[in-house]
Motif scaffolding. Sequence first.
Motif, PDB file in Angstrom:
ATOM      1  N   LYS A 656      -3.999 -19.817  -7.188  1.00 24.17           N
ATOM      2  CA  LYS A 656      -5.323 -20.318  -6.955  1.00 24.17           C
ATOM      3  C   LYS A 656      -5.883 -20.976  -8.061  1.00 24.17           C
ATOM      4  CE  LYS A 656      -5.996 -15.633  -4.545  1.00 24.17           C
ATOM      5  NZ  LYS A 656      -6.396 -14.266  -4.482  1.00 24.17           N
ATOM      6  N   SER A 657      -6.787 -21.904  -7.433  1.00 23.87           N
ATOM      7  CA  SER A 657      -7.575 -22.988  -8.072  1.00 23.87           C
ATOM      8  C   SER A 657      -8.669 -22.299  -8.924  1.00 23.87           C
ATOM      9  CB  SER A 657      -8.113 -24.105  -7.395  1.00 23.87           C
ATOM     10  OG  SER A 657      -6.971 -24.787  -6.736  1.00 23.87           O
ATOM     11  N   SER A 658      -8.977 -22.805 -10.093  1.00 26.28           N
ATOM     12  CA  SER A 658     -10.167 -22.395 -10.989  1.00 26.28           C
ATOM     13  C   SER A 658     -11.049 -23.461 -10.775  1.00 26.28           C
ATOM     14  CB  SER A 658      -9.718 -22.168 -12.449  1.00 26.28           C
ATOM     15  OG  SER A 658      -9.204 -23.287 -12.954  1.00 26.28           O
ATOM     16  N   THR A 663      -6.126 -28.241  -6.830  1.00 23.94           N
ATOM     17  CA  THR A 663      -4.832 -27.722  -6.436  1.00 23.94           C
ATOM     18  C   THR A 663      -4.455 -28.183  -5.061  1.00 23.94           C
ATOM     19  OG1 THR A 663      -4.666 -26.151  -8.233  1.00 23.94           O
ATOM     20  CG2 THR A 663      -3.122 -25.920  -6.525  1.00 23.94           C
ATOM     21  N   LEU A 664      -3.273 -28.645  -4.631  1.00 22.26           N
ATOM     22  CA  LEU A 664      -2.956 -28.801  -3.136  1.00 22.26           C
ATOM     23  C   LEU A 664      -1.692 -27.952  -3.164  1.00 22.26           C
ATOM     24  CD1 LEU A 664      -2.846 -30.049  -0.574  1.00 22.26           C
ATOM     25  CD2 LEU A 664      -1.349 -31.695  -1.633  1.00 22.26           C
ATOM     26  N   ILE A 665      -1.795 -26.975  -2.250  1.00 26.51           N
ATOM     27  CA  ILE A 665      -0.752 -26.168  -1.794  1.00 26.51           C
ATOM     28  C   ILE A 665       0.073 -26.490  -0.385  1.00 26.51           C
ATOM     29  CG2 ILE A 665       0.184 -23.821  -1.408  1.00 26.51           C
ATOM     30  CD1 ILE A 665      -1.519 -22.744  -3.592  1.00 26.51           C
ATOM     31  N   LEU A 666       1.081 -27.015  -0.328  1.00 26.17           N
ATOM     32  CA  LEU A 666       1.767 -27.338   0.939  1.00 26.17           C
ATOM     33  C   LEU A 666       2.920 -26.266   1.398  1.00 26.17           C
ATOM     34  CD1 LEU A 666       2.167 -31.034   0.838  1.00 26.17           C
ATOM     35  CD2 LEU A 666       0.026 -29.745   1.954  1.00 26.17           C
ATOM     36  N   LYS A 667       2.952 -25.514   2.287  1.00 23.17           N
ATOM     37  CA  LYS A 667       4.033 -24.576   2.625  1.00 23.17           C
ATOM     38  C   LYS A 667       4.300 -24.735   4.115  1.00 23.17           C
ATOM     39  CE  LYS A 667       3.336 -20.584   3.971  1.00 23.17           C
ATOM     40  NZ  LYS A 667       4.359 -20.513   5.113  1.00 23.17           N
ATOM     41  N   LEU A 668       5.524 -24.960   4.243  1.00 25.67           N
ATOM     42  CA  LEU A 668       6.205 -24.860   5.722  1.00 25.67           C
ATOM     43  C   LEU A 668       7.515 -23.824   5.603  1.00 25.67           C
ATOM     44  CD1 LEU A 668       6.145 -28.489   7.009  1.00 25.67           C
ATOM     45  CD2 LEU A 668       5.102 -26.359   8.198  1.00 25.67           C
ATOM     46  N   SER A 676      -0.979 -30.089  -8.665  1.00 27.38           N
ATOM     47  CA  SER A 676      -2.312 -29.727  -9.602  1.00 27.38           C
ATOM     48  C   SER A 676      -2.497 -30.646 -10.741  1.00 27.38           C
ATOM     49  CB  SER A 676      -1.884 -28.402 -10.086  1.00 27.38           C
ATOM     50  OG  SER A 676      -3.270 -27.842 -10.781  1.00 27.38           O
ATOM     51  N   THR A 677      -3.905 -30.811 -11.072  1.00 21.60           N
ATOM     52  CA  THR A 677      -4.289 -31.545 -12.309  1.00 21.60           C
ATOM     53  C   THR A 677      -4.220 -30.705 -13.566  1.00 21.60           C
ATOM     54  OG1 THR A 677      -6.628 -30.747 -11.723  1.00 21.60           O
ATOM     55  CG2 THR A 677      -5.928 -32.816 -10.755  1.00 21.60           C
TER      56      THR A 677
END
Length: 878
Positions: A656-658, A663-668, A676-677
């Motif tokens: 999870k992003s603070s 943050t980018l989450i990709l799930k397949l 994330s930065t």
Amino acid sequence: MKSLYDFIQDKLEIELETNITYEENIESGQFNGLDEILTTCFILQNSRKIALPSVSGDLNHKAIIDHCIVYLLTGEFFNNVLTFGYKIAKNEDVDNSLFCHSTNVSVTLLKGTAWKMLHNLIGTNAFVDMLINHTVIQFNGHFFTQIIGNRCNEPHLPPKWAQRSSPSSGSIAQIEPVMEPVTNKPFLHKLKLNCPFIFPYKTILSLSSSIEKLIELRENIFPSYLVKIPQKLEVQINLTLQKLLIRHKRLSYVSILNGICPRLKETTSELPHLSRQSPKEEVLKFVIVILQKLLPQEMFGSKKNKCKIIKNLNSLLSLPLNGYLPFDSLLKKLKFKDFRWLMVSTISFTRQNFENLNQMVICFVSWLFRQLLPKVIQTFFYCTEISSTVKIVYFRHDVWNGLVSPFLTGYFKRYLVENNVCRNHNSYTLSNFNHSRMRVIPKKSNNEFRIIAIPCGGADDEEYMIYKENHKNAVAPTQKILEYLRNKRLTSFTKIYSPTQIADRIKKFKLSLLKKFNNVLPELYFMKFDVESCYDSIPRIECMRIIKRALKSENGFFVRSQYISNTNTGALKLVNVVNASRTPKPYELYIDNVRTVHLSNQDVINVIEMEIFKTALWVQDKCYLREEGLFQGSCLSAPIVDLVYDDLLEFYDEFKSSSNQDTLILKLADDFLIISTDQQQIINVKKLAMGGFEKYNAKVNRDKILSVCSPSDSGTVIQFCAMYISIKNLEVWKHSSTMNIFNIHSSSSKKIFRSLIALFNTRLSYKTIDPDLNSITTVLMQIHHIVKNISESYKFAFRDLSINDTQNNHFSSFLLRIIEMTLDVYSITRLDPLIGYEVRFTILNGFLKSFSSNTSKFKNNILFLEKEIQHLQMYVVS
């Protein structure tokens, strides 16, 4: 296509402004309902006109509609949307009663007040003609819905199954199943484990040449219900088939196999498992030799026929997964008169003899490619695709068994337990378990294999029908319900459902970063991983907990089937929609299929528990249940995995992003990518993943982890779900090596180009030609890869067709169309003509380079492309 308003005035010649009935509707205050359908409905005449039913004058509006539906049903016009959901009851009490077993929304609409007023306005004869011979589509402001006519305005004919079952269809309908396309399915995935004889070649044909066996073989090749063999010809055919059986008995199959496709020496056992396959060229040579030694020369008819059959055999072995050969292509260039062993007389060749010969040759070629050749191939080779690809590879059975046996021993010991309760593996109705057959597919990684459970359909046709009904009414709707539950759940990350959404999701992330950091991308860090044996490791109790929690806010489900036609590509698909949750897109035509299934929450749970806990793998004379995990192959397994891994991402705070990070989450499925930065977030995720996700029994493949936790490595390019992603500048593209070459079979150049345009549109759907995502360099590279793929599909489609002037004109229109499609998507070309020139040149030059590998075949195409490129260059210079 015209609006109903224009159609009534122009076609029916009814002047609405002066029509008394029309004016009465206005005065009575009912004008709005009629006005709406006149302006929002559009009408098109069907491609084939049929006679109208006779309508009694005392029938009211609703009765006339019912009468037309009965007329369509009795004529077997089941592709008309008005017939969907209706049946005719016939018994001793009721002669011809129409009843609706599932609500037809179109018919309900037509029986309403507005359409009744239209009926009164145009008259019964015109109204009936509209119902029978026209297609009407209504626009609701967002999408189009078809309410009258043939589905997608298809030809007004009975479906193939109805034609075959019709007693009046004759020999043409009987021979039609033989004329269906030929596939490689008969010899794919035929596993031979623990067989007493690893190459059971004695079963290819009978070892006896007795008269009983000859008659049995003759009936197998020339079924009596398809073709009648004249008595004079029976002796001649029997003599030829007797030679075939004698040759089979004497043929040294294994010696030929060892000579052409030798087993690798024991010293090569350390080679990667995919390196131990038999090359397709060797397999082809082996089958050709067997064919020549097995079939008497007269069975080929002539050397030219033999060459044609061998060429088609090469095409059969080259088919990809789910590929096919049109049966007409197998008959093309065969000289039927050369099959003298199938001719009554070579002197008097009557029309009846000619028709009989045609049917017999068709039956012989069908038997050859559907039975004999597949039997030879599957006897000696395990034929399979490599996981996540479509190319078919071939392994000798003894080599394959040596590779897969150690893996299966460990797999059975680790995941399965023998089901001692079950005593009836073959029956679908008499067993309390779902039985599946085992399919083993090699992965690209060395000594890794995938186990697929293929559901069994029962012991006979009756059980298979029960199995199909349960799948249609329970299992398939439950699959859609699981997808609906997943889509409905709110998550802290944006869910994606296919690789086509990856580029768009990265673009949105990129634009948000550019906006936040003044048009400069910050340093980015990432981690990519997948779960080891995700289906085998999924905790089933946790699965049920997650599913039951998602069901708490639901009160049952209505699953309705709908046809969705894509007006851009022409593709038509039947989809199940849960609780009316899917809204058609503006470019889609919606056709209600009316079939609706209702499942309560407990029904859903029962179906899932049956699939999870009572699915058994049937191997030889035993069946096995899972100790944990799911069988891959069930249509419920994938959505269950998605639900569980969505829960995994929500459960652990590391994902999870603070407030101070992006943050980018990709799930397949089981593939994860986190960008994330925040360097520390990636470090924390990596630490968590290396230890495993204990609550979900998920361990990552350590050998496949990719991560960047330092700024010096931020230029990394990674591959995620067949998409290439540059972490440094967040650009995305798809390489031609990850695109399948479509095997397009047609003798019509129009159909080929239509298929190629649809394929090109599919390639554009990945949204990698987007100026907000990719630089000009990357866009041009992407166009090059797409053109390379399309050109290879083009070369395959025209490999057996001549390139004439007409096809050159079609090719010119095709190029113009795909250039326009590309320029429309790549909108920046409207502002910069020079970029538009680069796009055109990339497309033209891409085809030119591809065709240059076969200059003799595509000479006319090459000359046309060179001329177009020259004109383009002259235009730029000027």
